[in-house]
Structures are given as C-alpha cells and as structure tokens.
Write an enzyme that holds these catalytic residues in place. Structure first.
Site, PDB file in Angstrom:
ATOM      1  N   MET A   1     -15.415  11.150 -41.352  1.00 46.59           N
ATOM      2  CA  MET A   1     -16.148  10.727 -40.167  1.00 46.59           C
ATOM      3  C   MET A   1     -17.643  10.755 -40.480  1.00 46.59           C
ATOM      4  O   MET A   1     -18.126  11.679 -41.134  1.00 46.59           O
ATOM      5  CB  MET A   1     -15.847  11.652 -38.986  1.00 46.59           C
ATOM      6  CG  MET A   1     -14.364  11.771 -38.657  1.00 46.59           C
ATOM      7  SD  MET A   1     -13.481  12.956 -39.717  1.00 46.59           S
ATOM      8  CE  MET A   1     -13.964  14.506 -38.968  1.00 46.59           C
TER       9      MET A   1
ATOM     10  N   CYS B   1     -19.681   8.557 -32.810  1.00 52.17           N
ATOM     11  CA  CYS B   1     -18.968   8.104 -34.000  1.00 52.17           C
ATOM     12  C   CYS B   1     -20.008   7.660 -35.010  1.00 52.17           C
ATOM     13  O   CYS B   1     -20.670   6.629 -34.813  1.00 52.17           O
ATOM     14  CB  CYS B   1     -18.007   6.961 -33.688  1.00 52.17           C
ATOM     15  SG  CYS B   1     -17.214   6.289 -35.177  1.00 52.17           S
TER      16      CYS B   1
END
Length: 398
Positions: free
Chosen positions: A318, A104
C-alpha cells in the site's frame, strides 16, 4: 410491471500504483450523494458491487480485493494553495460499509492526472510540456500531497518506461511528496508515535507478547518482527491468505494494536474500522522469489516488509504503508530501522511483488521526531471512462 431506468453517473476507472478505483467529480454524483452520509455510501457500494456474500463483486466495478474495491471523489479545493480536494472511500467487499478513515497512497498517484483531465486544475498551472505540479488536499486525513504529473502537448502523459513491481506494464513516472505525513492538522508532530514510544510491548491474549512499533505516518501502522510471529518475511500471498487461522491472528493483533494506539476504545470496534490501522511484519534483507518469479537479491534491498490490507496480505505494498515504512526507517530505534540495519533516509524494501524505494526526511526537534515529507514514485493511467450505472432503487428511501 414498470421499472425505473438505471441512474447514469459520469466516472473514470483508473489504475494508480498497484491499485484500481472508480473516480468521480463531486459535482457529477447524484445530488443526495454530494454530501457525506448514507446516500453517498449506498451509491459507492452499488457502483463497486458490495456487499457481496460471494466475495466476487460480479455485479459491480470492484475486483474483490482490497486493491480494487476503491472509490475516489474529487472537487475544486476549498483550501488556499491547493488545487483539488481528494476524498478516498475503501469499500468493504462482503459488508455494507465504506471506510473513510484513511488515504490510499497508490490511488494518490492517479489523483493529479484525473484532476487535470477533468478540468479541476487551473489551466495556467499546466505547462504545454514538462511537469505539472498538482497540490492535493487529502481530506480523509487532512494532509497535503504534491503530485508531479508529466505533461506532453498540454495533455497528461500516461505512457512511459517507468516500471513498478506489482504492475505488469511500464508507464510514465509520477513522483509523490507526502508533506508532514505524521503531523496533526495544526502541525504538531507529537502524534507520530501515539504511545510516545518507538517500540512497545504489545500484549495479545491467546497469541503472546512481542515488540511493536506503532506509527501514524501516511496511515496508522503496526509493525512487528516477522520472527516474533513465526514468519520469515519472504512469504507470498498464498502462504498467508490461504490460512484462515493466520488471518484471524493478524486481525486480533491489529485490533489490540488499534486500542493501544488510541484509534478505538474496544477491540470489537476494529470490525468497523477495516482500513486502519494496517499491520505489517519486517525482517532483515534476504533473497526470495517474488510472485512473478523474479529473484529479489538480499544485496539489492535494505529489509523485507509484508503488510496486510482489509484482512489479506497485500500483493505488493500500500502506498500509505510505504510512507509509514520510509518514515520509520529514517528514525533510529524503530523495528523498521533495526531490520534495515540502522536508520536510513531512503530505503528499498522487498515486498511480495518485488521491491520499492521510499525516502523520508526525519529530524529530531526538542526530543520529538518529525518528518517534513516522504517521497516515492508511482505510475497511473486511465483504464476506462464514461458512465457507471446503478439501479434507481439504490437511493430509494434514503
């Protein structure tokens, strides 16, 4: 009838970039969860509140979106020249599944601060005032991330005036360097384009055939042209997330792309690999209204990008996909650089919440493109710290 007391686990709830997650030190997890396996997954699922057939994660710390159903485990690094090992778990909302296949990028912005505050970084490496450089080993994908963390009076500085579209309030800027984002662990950059091509024709039964750039940088990502799949590139979440047929089409495209990238052998496997690859669509710059009603002017961006995460259009972008965008934009002949009007070492792209700038250093070596690093800025702060609690029965029988 007697009941076992809940298990208390030290934890910190943090925002990193446009995501939120529950952070743990490895040593603080229940002993059975300190190793990969069913016990660890069971603990994290229960902490977040999954699987939840209602899709709300009411009985847990998750926020029922891909951006808020996240967990992080940190430990002192076992590798030379690194401070901390960082493991990321993307928790499925409605399934009993934790995806360990990728990083992430947004929560990467919070790793350095958590590592410093949790005593995982040697005190000699933390200045009294200035920037602390935290060397992070991203264990999911075997990559190095360098985080530059502002420090004031020996403590992590979280407040500041850096504004990040998709985050309501300003905070201190954290610069991240994703080193060799497309290289294998042995330094071979040949895996950046798994098919060997900058653009492939992706054949998707029942949907069509269209150009696609499939790249492994930051996170495996499939880029397609917005116009080729019936979009403008200015869409906001409601335009896609409320359309179940559209979401099904995107998932089918993602599955066939994953097979072509060599990530899975059969499209049926895509259901057990929700976090990777990502799918995104690009278009030349155009003006639009962001989700906060701010006007994004075409002249202020190089291109438009919309990306899906865990089956839904992301509200911003993201962080790992931003690395893929920056990398592909730096290489002539990809769909991303074509949409941007040519290869650029730094691009500002428009996403549903606003804009983001990302840079990448790309060079061609013996006919192969290599990227030494990608750079972007994020922010992070602690939202809450203390203990999370899970029922003792979580670990029963595991």
């Amino acid at each position: 009838m007697s009941f076992l007391p809940q298990i208390r686990i030290p934890a910190t709830y943090m925002r990193g970039g446009t995501s939120k997650g529950v952070f743990f030190r490895l040593q603080d997890l229940p002993e059975a969860a300190q190793q990969p396996g069913p016990a660890r997954d069971a603990v994290l699922l229960r902490v977040i509140g999954s699987p939840d057939p209602y899709g709300k994660q009411i009985d847990g710390m998750g926020g029922a979106t891909s951006s808020t159903s996240k967990t992080v485990i940190l430990s002192p690094s076992t590798r030379a020249d690194h401070d901390v090992d960082y493991l990321f778990g993307q928790v499925s909302i409605d399934k009993a599944f934790v995806d360990w296949s990728g990083n992430c990028g947004n929560l990467s912005a919070a790793v350095g601060a958590f590592a410093i505050s949790s005593g995982l970084v040697d005190a000699s490496r933390i200045p009294q005032n200035g920037l602390a450089t935290v060397r992070i080993w991203q264990a999911n994908i075997s990559k190095t991330i360098i985080a530059h963390i502002p420090v004031c009076n020996g403590q992590v500085q979280e407040s500041g005036d850096f504004e990040l579209d998709g985050v309501t309030f300003p905070a201190a800027e954290v610069q991240l360097e994703f080193m060799d984002p497309a290289a294998d662990e042995d330094g071979d950059g040949g895996a950046m384009f798994p098919t060997g091509n900058l653009i492939d024709t992706l054949d998707v039964p029942g949907i069509g055939s269209f150009p696609a750039t499939m790249i492994n940088a930051g996170i495996p990502t499939i880029f397609v042209n917005a116009a080729d799949i019936g979009y403008q590139g200015t869409e906001l979440q409601d335009a896609i997330n409320g359309d179940t047929a559209a979401l099904a089409r995107f998932e089918t495209i993602r599955a066939y792309g994953a097979v072509k990238m060599g990530l899975i052998k059969d499209i049926a496997e895509a259901a057990t690999r929700q976090h990777t690859p990502k799918i995104a669509f690009v278009a030349p710059s155009a003006s639009y209204q962001s989700s906060s009603n701010k006007t994004v002017q075409a002249a202020d961006i190089d291109l438009l990008v919309r990306a899906l995460s865990m089956g839904k259009l992301h509200h911003a972008m993201m962080g790992t996909a931003a690395v893929a965008i920056g990398t592909a934009a730096a290489i002539p002949g990809t769909l991303v650089s074509n949409a941007a009007g040519g290869a650029k070492q730094a691009v500002r792209f428009g996403h549903p919440s606003g804009t983001l700038r990302v840079g990448a250093e790309a060079v061609q070596d013996n006919g192969q493109w290599k990227v030494s690093r990608a750079i972007m800025s994020r922010s992070a702060r602690v939202l809450m710290e203390g203990w999370v609690r899970i029922p003792a029965e979580t670990l029963t029988g595991i």
